[in-house]
Scaffold this active site. Sequence first.
Site, mmCIF file in Angstrom:
data_model
loop_
_atom_site.group_PDB
_atom_site.id
_atom_site.type_symbol
_atom_site.label_atom_id
_atom_site.label_comp_id
_atom_site.label_asym_id
_atom_site.label_seq_id
_atom_site.Cartn_x
_atom_site.Cartn_y
_atom_site.Cartn_z
ATOM 1 N N LYS A 190 26.762 -30.481 -39.988
ATOM 2 C CA LYS A 190 27.275 -29.679 -38.870
ATOM 3 C C LYS A 190 27.221 -28.202 -39.235
ATOM 4 O O LYS A 190 27.661 -27.799 -40.323
ATOM 5 C CB LYS A 190 28.701 -30.100 -38.525
ATOM 6 N N THR B 269 35.864 -28.519 -30.918
ATOM 7 C CA THR B 269 37.061 -29.306 -30.604
ATOM 8 C C THR B 269 38.308 -28.673 -31.189
ATOM 9 O O THR B 269 39.370 -28.659 -30.549
ATOM 10 C CB THR B 269 36.902 -30.736 -31.151
ATOM 11 N N MET C 169 33.182 -33.896 -25.526
ATOM 12 C CA MET C 169 33.076 -34.707 -24.318
ATOM 13 C C MET C 169 33.881 -36.012 -24.410
ATOM 14 O O MET C 169 33.798 -36.845 -23.509
ATOM 15 C CB MET C 169 31.599 -35.046 -24.058
ATOM 16 N N HIS D 86 33.998 -33.104 -40.384
ATOM 17 C CA HIS D 86 32.712 -33.534 -39.833
ATOM 18 C C HIS D 86 31.703 -33.764 -40.957
ATOM 19 O O HIS D 86 31.942 -33.389 -42.107
ATOM 20 C CB HIS D 86 32.145 -32.488 -38.851
#
Length: 239
Positions: free
Chosen positions: A137, A144, A104, A133
């Site tokens: 995760k 992405t 986002m 990351h």
Amino acid sequence: MKVILCGANGAMGKLIDELLGDKVVGRVSIDGENNVPKTFGELGDVDADMIVDFSHHSAVADVMAYAKSHNCAVVVGTTGHTAEEKELIYQASETLPVFYSGNMSLGIAVLCRLARQAAAAFPDADIEIVEVHHNRKVDAPSGTAHMLFNAIRQVRPHAVEACGRAGEGKRKKDEIGVASLRMGNVVGVHEVHICTPSQTLTLRHEAGSRTMLAEGAVDAAVFMEGKPAGLYTMEELLG
């Protein structure tokens, strides 16, 4: 705008909740903490016009079913969807306005554009994507990284996504490698390397905090107000 927040007790859900304030009229979270309903069935009928989902990809069927039965727009911010789960999103967008993005962040949306332009400018270059990351995760590669690959594939239709490398064998011409690192408390780093025999161009985005994702989700929700049925992405949000 009246929003149901799915995944309300998660780290992202709490940030979005704070930004949306009194626009949140309902909450769902699978852990049931803070007296939040665990399911949409427990939530019941709520007068809302939008669902913002930052829960888990496995919840997509319930999210879309509730959205259809209550005629709500949907902002999907979860990642790691299976092919079948993605199909549920695409099917819902035929009758509902659905915003779907693997990230986002507006910065990532710009990175996708730049990666596509660079790939077009260097049609014979080797391209590699690296994403980093935190160690919690669960999905790899990141949503992405897939977004970046798909952006590049718009100008390289024969590109093949190669997730990780091991063993013997040369790099193939149409291959775009995707490498995933999981370590520490890294919020998110994404790099696109475009390499010719004489030069290398590196595009990089680093997330300073998860707040940028929450802000992007709120931007997406505002953007979706009053939209007709269809599938919307960060590309449409950028304009």
